[in-house]
Scaffold this motif. Structure first.
Motif, PDB file in Angstrom:
ATOM      1  N   LYS A 100     -28.864 118.032 -54.053  1.00 11.35           N
ATOM      2  CA  LYS A 100     -29.481 119.359 -54.064  1.00 11.35           C
ATOM      3  C   LYS A 100     -29.602 119.942 -52.649  1.00 11.35           C
ATOM      4  N   THR A 101     -29.312 121.233 -52.549  1.00 14.91           N
ATOM      5  CA  THR A 101     -29.435 121.925 -51.265  1.00 14.91           C
ATOM      6  C   THR A 101     -30.831 121.733 -50.679  1.00 14.91           C
ATOM      7  N   GLU A 102     -31.844 121.827 -51.558  1.00 18.94           N
ATOM      8  CA  GLU A 102     -33.232 121.725 -51.069  1.00 18.94           C
ATOM      9  C   GLU A 102     -33.480 120.354 -50.430  1.00 18.94           C
ATOM     10  N   LEU A 103     -32.902 119.330 -51.047  1.00 18.40           N
ATOM     11  CA  LEU A 103     -33.112 117.989 -50.496  1.00 18.40           C
ATOM     12  C   LEU A 103     -32.463 117.883 -49.108  1.00 18.40           C
ATOM     13  N   MET A 104     -31.243 118.419 -48.990  1.00 20.77           N
ATOM     14  CA  MET A 104     -30.544 118.363 -47.700  1.00 20.77           C
ATOM     15  C   MET A 104     -31.321 119.165 -46.648  1.00 20.77           C
ATOM     16  N   GLN A 105     -31.797 120.337 -47.059  1.00 19.09           N
ATOM     17  CA  GLN A 105     -32.544 121.183 -46.106  1.00 19.09           C
ATOM     18  C   GLN A 105     -33.830 120.502 -45.671  1.00 19.09           C
ATOM     19  N   ARG A 106     -34.511 119.905 -46.633  1.00 21.56           N
ATOM     20  CA  ARG A 106     -35.788 119.252 -46.328  1.00 21.56           C
ATOM     21  C   ARG A 106     -35.584 118.076 -45.367  1.00 21.56           C
ATOM     22  N   MET A 107     -34.505 117.342 -45.610  1.00 17.28           N
ATOM     23  CA  MET A 107     -34.190 116.225 -44.691  1.00 17.28           C
ATOM     24  C   MET A 107     -33.987 116.771 -43.277  1.00 17.28           C
ATOM     25  N   LYS A 108     -33.239 117.862 -43.175  1.00 17.90           N
ATOM     26  CA  LYS A 108     -32.990 118.446 -41.841  1.00 17.90           C
ATOM     27  C   LYS A 108     -34.280 118.941 -41.203  1.00 17.90           C
ATOM     28  N   GLU A 109     -35.150 119.552 -42.029  1.00 18.01           N
ATOM     29  CA  GLU A 109     -36.425 120.057 -41.479  1.00 18.01           C
ATOM     30  C   GLU A 109     -37.289 118.924 -40.942  1.00 18.01           C
ATOM     31  N   LEU A 110     -37.375 117.848 -41.733  1.00 20.42           N
ATOM     32  CA  LEU A 110     -38.231 116.734 -41.315  1.00 20.42           C
ATOM     33  C   LEU A 110     -37.664 116.070 -40.056  1.00 20.42           C
ATOM     34  N   THR A 111     -36.347 115.953 -39.997  1.00 18.71           N
ATOM     35  CA  THR A 111     -35.722 115.406 -38.787  1.00 18.71           C
ATOM     36  C   THR A 111     -36.054 116.292 -37.581  1.00 18.71           C
ATOM     37  N   ALA A 112     -35.946 117.606 -37.777  1.00 17.57           N
ATOM     38  CA  ALA A 112     -36.246 118.534 -36.668  1.00 17.57           C
ATOM     39  C   ALA A 112     -37.699 118.371 -36.235  1.00 17.57           C
ATOM     40  N   GLU A 113     -38.591 118.192 -37.213  1.00 22.95           N
ATOM     41  CA  GLU A 113     -40.007 117.992 -36.867  1.00 22.95           C
ATOM     42  C   GLU A 113     -40.187 116.696 -36.080  1.00 22.95           C
ATOM     43  N   PHE A 114     -39.492 115.664 -36.505  1.00 23.66           N
ATOM     44  CA  PHE A 114     -39.616 114.391 -35.783  1.00 23.66           C
ATOM     45  C   PHE A 114     -39.174 114.558 -34.329  1.00 23.66           C
ATOM     46  N   PHE A 115     -37.991 115.130 -34.132  1.00 25.12           N
ATOM     47  CA  PHE A 115     -37.490 115.266 -32.755  1.00 25.12           C
ATOM     48  C   PHE A 115     -38.336 116.252 -31.935  1.00 25.12           C
ATOM     49  N   GLY A 116     -39.090 117.088 -32.614  1.00 31.41           N
ATOM     50  CA  GLY A 116     -39.976 118.020 -31.930  1.00 31.41           C
ATOM     51  C   GLY A 116     -41.296 117.385 -31.482  1.00 31.41           C
ATOM     52  N   LEU A 117     -41.545 116.146 -31.896  1.00 33.85           N
ATOM     53  CA  LEU A 117     -42.801 115.473 -31.518  1.00 33.85           C
ATOM     54  C   LEU A 117     -42.764 115.085 -30.035  1.00 33.85           C
ATOM     55  N   PRO A 118     -43.946 114.900 -29.416  1.00 37.07           N
ATOM     56  CA  PRO A 118     -43.969 114.414 -28.028  1.00 37.07           C
ATOM     57  C   PRO A 118     -43.279 113.060 -27.930  1.00 37.07           C
ATOM     58  N   VAL A 119     -42.676 112.809 -26.794  1.00 37.20           N
ATOM     59  CA  VAL A 119     -41.881 111.584 -26.641  1.00 37.20           C
ATOM     60  C   VAL A 119     -42.726 110.322 -26.878  1.00 37.20           C
ATOM     61  N   GLU A 120     -44.011 110.369 -26.513  1.00 34.87           N
ATOM     62  CA  GLU A 120     -44.880 109.193 -26.711  1.00 34.87           C
ATOM     63  C   GLU A 120     -44.979 108.858 -28.202  1.00 34.87           C
ATOM     64  N   GLU A 121     -45.027 109.881 -29.018  1.00 31.03           N
ATOM     65  CA  GLU A 121     -45.110 109.682 -30.463  1.00 31.03           C
ATOM     66  C   GLU A 121     -43.795 109.078 -30.981  1.00 31.03           C
ATOM     67  N   LYS A 122     -42.688 109.668 -30.537  1.00 32.29           N
ATOM     68  CA  LYS A 122     -41.383 109.168 -31.002  1.00 32.29           C
ATOM     69  C   LYS A 122     -41.154 107.725 -30.539  1.00 32.29           C
ATOM     70  N   ASN A 123     -41.646 107.435 -29.329  1.00 30.16           N
ATOM     71  CA  ASN A 123     -41.428 106.093 -28.785  1.00 30.16           C
ATOM     72  C   ASN A 123     -42.202 104.998 -29.512  1.00 30.16           C
ATOM     73  N   LYS A 124     -43.095 105.405 -30.414  1.00 28.53           N
ATOM     74  CA  LYS A 124     -43.730 104.385 -31.253  1.00 28.53           C
ATOM     75  C   LYS A 124     -42.670 103.662 -32.093  1.00 28.53           C
ATOM     76  N   TYR A 125     -41.524 104.306 -32.227  1.00 27.19           N
ATOM     77  CA  TYR A 125     -40.443 103.740 -33.048  1.00 27.19           C
ATOM     78  C   TYR A 125     -39.261 103.322 -32.167  1.00 27.19           C
ATOM     79  N   ALA A 126     -39.547 103.108 -30.877  1.00 29.30           N
ATOM     80  CA  ALA A 126     -38.474 102.835 -29.911  1.00 29.30           C
ATOM     81  C   ALA A 126     -37.636 101.629 -30.319  1.00 29.30           C
ATOM     82  N   MET A 127     -36.343 101.779 -30.147  1.00 25.51           N
ATOM     83  CA  MET A 127     -35.401 100.705 -30.473  1.00 25.51           C
ATOM     84  C   MET A 127     -35.581  99.555 -29.472  1.00 25.51           C
ATOM     85  N   PRO A 128     -35.792  98.344 -29.960  1.00 27.44           N
ATOM     86  CA  PRO A 128     -35.901  97.217 -29.020  1.00 27.44           C
ATOM     87  C   PRO A 128     -34.544  96.953 -28.342  1.00 27.44           C
ATOM     88  N   PRO A 129     -34.556  96.287 -27.162  1.00 27.41           N
ATOM     89  CA  PRO A 129     -33.297  96.103 -26.413  1.00 27.41           C
ATOM     90  C   PRO A 129     -32.237  95.285 -27.154  1.00 27.41           C
TER      91      PRO A 129
END
Ligand code: OGA
Ligand code: NI
Length: 366
Positions: A100-129
């Motif tokens: 569904k278009t809505e599902l694809m759009q919603r996925m894109k919106e949520l991704t955009a929101e995630f990348f829009g978060l402060p880096v400290e927030e995103k780094n809670k999920y930082a990839m280990p070395p």
């Protein structure tokens, strides 16, 4: 529990493999936020490299479009189109896939929101070395390597026992469930496409899927911040995918993905709601080179960020990948060795992205 909710009880992290280490790299989005005009030397491609890879083509509109619903109804004509698309391009766009278009759009919106978060927030999920899951980057293996202009968010989604839910973001709300819902739709479409490929490869419809039992499916979200001098950098270096197939959901209005076609680079212009599919190295090797996993790259834009959602479907670790016997004859001598897929995948993930070097390494030496 609704089907699109993440079942937290299935995490068995002790079983989930790490696959490959990666050297630490700067966060590109932060770099651009702090100094939008700066392009550090570590990202700058040599003039020689850029000159060599600067051949543009204007053929993008010709990348074939395949109707998924016809394919899944068993249309011979559509199968033939798929065969031609793969021989000619190795890439196609798929429509009528039922997501569904809505599902694809919603996925894109949520991704955009995630990348829009402060880096400290995103780094809670930082990839280990030593891992490929989480927020960070993969495929950096030396300090001298020129870096790609992107940040990545990566999850193994299937089999569920490989999930590491500590990397699935709690914010924005609903993102985790959406990663699940989106990926299960991609699994449905991807498995049907693998069945079609099975037929094209001269096998029984479910034979190829049998080599994937259960499909290893990863999701890589690539986030390409704008770059003040896009002609000096690559968002993602030229490479082919190690997968059986890769399924790309592009932004509707920003381009950047290009494929190597007859010596030039062809942009894959977004078609709204369509998914871009390419076959990976596993198909090239099984088919003894009849269907090639085509090199592709991502460019950045001067003023616009771009995001892509790339799902990779991989064979199972203990599957043999080597040319099928019926793909070899007097005119088509065997080109590749037979390897365990798990070894091939790990070998590839431990390298930098570098054109077709990993498939070349699997070739029989003269
Ligand atoms: C990849 C890839 C292309 C894109 O992640 O392997 O090829 O458009 N991405 O981001
Ligand atoms: Ni790729």
């Amino acid at each position: 529990m609704s089907p699109s909710q993440v079942d937290e009880s299935v995490t068995m992290t002790e079983e989930a493999p790490t696959f490959a280490p990666c050297l630490p790299v700067p966060n590109v989005q932060e770099m651009v936020r702090k100094n939008p005009l700066q392009v550090p030397k570590r990202y700058e491609r040599s003039e020689e490299e850029m000159e060599k890879e600067n051949y543009k083509s204007h053929l993008s509109s010709e990348i074939p479009i395949i109707d998924f619903s016809l394919l899944s109804d068993g249309s011979k004509e559509e199968l033939l189109k798929l065969d031609t698309a793969l021989k000619e391009w190795g890439f196609f766009q798929v429509v009528n896939h039922g997501i569904k278009t809505e599902l694809m759009q919603r996925m894109k919106e949520l991704t955009a929101e995630f990348f829009g978060l402060p880096v400290e927030e995103k780094n809670k999920y930082a990839m280990p070395p030593d891992d490929i899951q989480g927020y960070g980057h993969t495929s950096v293996v030396s300090d001298e390597q020129i870096l790609d202009w992107c940040d990545q968010l990566i999850f193994l989604v299937y089999p569920t026992k490989f999930r590491k839910l500590q990397f699935w973001p709690e914010t924005p709300e609903g993102f985790k469930d959406m990663i699940e819902a989106y990926s299960s739709e991609i699994k449905r479409v991807g498995e049907e496409l693998i069945s079609s490929l099975s037929v094209i490869l001269g096998l029984q419809k479910d034979e190829l899927l049998g080599l994937h039992n259960e499909v290893l499916q990863g999701l890589r979200v690539n986030y390409y911040p704008p770059c003040s001098t896009p002609e000096q950098v690559w968002g993602l270096s030229p490479h082919s995918d190690a997968s059986t197939i890769s399924v790309v959901m592009q932004d509707d209005d920003v381009s950047g993905l290009e494929i190597r076609y007859k010596g030039s680079w062809v942009p894959v212009t977004p078609v709204p709601d369509a998914l871009v599919i390419n076959v990976g190295d596993a198909i090239e090797i099984w088919s003894n080179g009849r269907y090639k996993s085509i090199e592709h790259r991502a460019l950045t834009n001067q003023n616009k960020k771009r995001t892509s959602h790339v799902s990779f479907l991989f064979p199972r670790d203990d599957a043999d990948i080597g040319p099928f016997d019926h793909m070899i004859d007097a005119e088509n001598p065997r080109l590749y060795q037979t390897l365990k897929y798990g070894d091939y995948l790990r070998h590839t993930l431990n390298r930098k992205l570098e054109g077709k070097t990993q498939t070349d390494a699997a070739k029989i030496k003269e």
